[in-house]
Scaffold this active site. Structure first.
Site, PDB file in Angstrom:
ATOM      1  N   GLY A   1      67.161  31.484  36.724  1.00  8.59           N
ATOM      2  CA  GLY A   1      68.151  30.832  37.594  1.00  8.59           C
ATOM      3  C   GLY A   1      68.317  31.546  38.915  1.00  8.59           C
ATOM      4  O   GLY A   1      67.711  32.601  39.160  1.00  8.59           O
TER       5      GLY A   1
ATOM      6  N   GLY B   1      72.050  34.254  33.591  1.00 11.13           N
ATOM      7  CA  GLY B   1      73.093  33.468  34.240  1.00 11.13           C
ATOM      8  C   GLY B   1      73.743  32.517  33.244  1.00 11.13           C
ATOM      9  O   GLY B   1      73.450  32.557  32.046  1.00 11.13           O
TER      10      GLY B   1
ATOM     11  N   LYS C   1      81.924  29.235  37.618  1.00 10.57           N
ATOM     12  CA  LYS C   1      81.382  28.929  36.277  1.00 10.57           C
ATOM     13  C   LYS C   1      82.395  29.205  35.176  1.00 10.57           C
ATOM     14  O   LYS C   1      82.172  28.869  34.024  1.00 10.57           O
ATOM     15  CB  LYS C   1      80.120  29.772  36.004  1.00 10.57           C
ATOM     16  CG  LYS C   1      79.023  29.677  37.059  1.00 10.57           C
ATOM     17  CD  LYS C   1      78.368  28.329  37.072  1.00 10.57           C
ATOM     18  CE  LYS C   1      77.195  28.247  38.023  1.00 10.57           C
ATOM     19  NZ  LYS C   1      75.980  28.851  37.574  1.00 10.57           N
TER      20      LYS C   1
ATOM     21  N   GLU D   1      65.730  31.684  26.645  1.00 12.67           N
ATOM     22  CA  GLU D   1      66.888  32.526  27.009  1.00 12.67           C
ATOM     23  C   GLU D   1      67.685  32.901  25.755  1.00 12.67           C
ATOM     24  O   GLU D   1      68.121  34.046  25.606  1.00 12.67           O
ATOM     25  CB  GLU D   1      67.797  31.784  27.996  1.00 12.67           C
ATOM     26  CG  GLU D   1      67.166  31.637  29.386  1.00 12.67           C
ATOM     27  CD  GLU D   1      68.020  30.828  30.341  1.00 12.67           C
ATOM     28  OE1 GLU D   1      68.020  31.148  31.537  1.00 12.67           O
ATOM     29  OE2 GLU D   1      68.682  29.862  29.913  1.00 12.67           O
TER      30      GLU D   1
ATOM     31  N   GLY E   1      71.188  26.364  30.330  1.00 15.14           N
ATOM     32  CA  GLY E   1      70.108  25.390  30.259  1.00 15.14           C
ATOM     33  C   GLY E   1      70.023  24.488  31.475  1.00 15.14           C
ATOM     34  O   GLY E   1      69.226  23.557  31.508  1.00 15.14           O
TER      35      GLY E   1
HETATM   36  C1  5RP Z   1      68.622  28.288  33.079  1.00 14.87           C
HETATM   37  C2  5RP Z   1      70.017  28.770  32.921  1.00 14.87           C
HETATM   38  C3  5RP Z   1      70.624  29.441  34.099  1.00 14.87           C
HETATM   39  O1  5RP Z   1      70.900  30.767  33.761  1.00 14.87           O
HETATM   40  C4  5RP Z   1      71.883  28.699  34.467  1.00 14.87           C
HETATM   41  O2  5RP Z   1      71.542  27.351  34.747  1.00 14.87           O
HETATM   42  C5  5RP Z   1      72.565  29.324  35.688  1.00 14.87           C
HETATM   43  O3  5RP Z   1      71.769  29.184  36.817  1.00 14.87           O
HETATM   44  P1  5RP Z   1      72.230  29.632  38.273  1.00 14.87           P
HETATM   45  O4  5RP Z   1      72.352  31.114  38.247  1.00 14.87           O
HETATM   46  O5  5RP Z   1      71.137  29.138  39.169  1.00 14.87           O
HETATM   47  O6  5RP Z   1      73.552  28.948  38.556  1.00 14.87           O
HETATM   48  O7  5RP Z   1      70.642  28.661  31.892  1.00 14.87           O
HETATM   49  O8  5RP Z   1      68.222  27.554  31.968  1.00 14.87           O
END
Ligand code: 5RP
Length: 223
Positions: free
Chosen positions: A26, A81, A120, A102, A94
């Protein structure tokens, strides 16, 4: 420095010489990997990484960070992330379709640090749909079962490719929007009992620490 970069860099300061790292996926984790790469280059720390996606493989390769596998090493520290984080530090992940690897990497790590922008952090999981990785031939039966469970399922479509998103494992993603998720622990288990589901994006009871990027600095949350 933006908030994602701040938390990514802060997590990289926790990396110790000689550690085996789990590299999440991510835009936030990218900053973590970049900073680990800078420490390898400038400080000469020696680490190896187990990646969770082609994205993290490519980033590690850009920085000449050696890669290894779960067959050869176990993970000291994984950094990843999240798309949503609740007060119990349950997660939805995801958004980048990488949650299967992950979950394997994050679950197996001795320590798991989640890094995220404070947008988040939510009172209850569920505004973000739960990504469910499915074997392509099972997409219809899995969608029907998700509807029976009260979700609105949607096959995730690719952006710069015609047709559906294909995961790094060659599968489809169904995004399942639930009105509310009362028990993340129960839902995580229930979704994985549907035949054809490879893994779902609810992560429970595995986070050791969250580093949240806020306008007032990095906030640390522990279970
Ligand atoms: C990928 C993930 C990422 O960790 C999640 O979507 C967060 O991404 P970002 O740091 O770009 O907001 O789970 O499958």
């Amino acid at each position: 420095m933006n908030l994602k970069q701040e938390v990514g860099y802060k997590a990289a300061e926790e990396v110790k010489d000689g550690q085996i790292l789990g590299f999440g996926t991510g835009s936030t984790t990218k900053y973590f990997i970049d900073k680990v790469g800078m420490r390898v280059k400038e400080e000469g720390i020696e680490v190896m990484a187990i990646p969770t996606s082609y994205q993290s493989v490519l980033l590690a390769q850009e920085w000449n960070i050696p890669l290894t596998t779960l067959d050869e090493h176990s993970i000291d520290l994984a950094v990843d992330g999240a798309d949503e984080i609740d007060p119990q530090l349950n997660l939805i992940k995801g958004g980048g379709a990488a949650h299967t690897m992950e979950k394997i990497v994050d679950y197996s790590a001795d320590e798991l640090i989640i890094i995220a922008h404070d947008s988040k952090y939510v009172d209850q999981l569920g505004a973000f749909p739960v990504p469910v990785e499915v074997i392509p031939k099972a997409k219809t039966i899995v969608s029907n079962t998700l509807k029976d469970l009260g979700a609105s399922p949607k096959l995730r479509m690719a952006v710069n490719k015609d047709g559906p998103v294909i995961t790094d494992n060659g599968n489809f993603i169904i995004d399942a929007k639930f009105d509310e998720i009362l028990s993340p622990v129960d839902l995580e288990i229930e979704l994985n009992t549907i035949p054809g589901v490879v893994e779902n994006g609810i992560f429970t009871e595995m986070v050791d620490k969250v580093l949240l990027g806020t306008e007032d600095g990095v906030k640390e949350l522990k279970p």
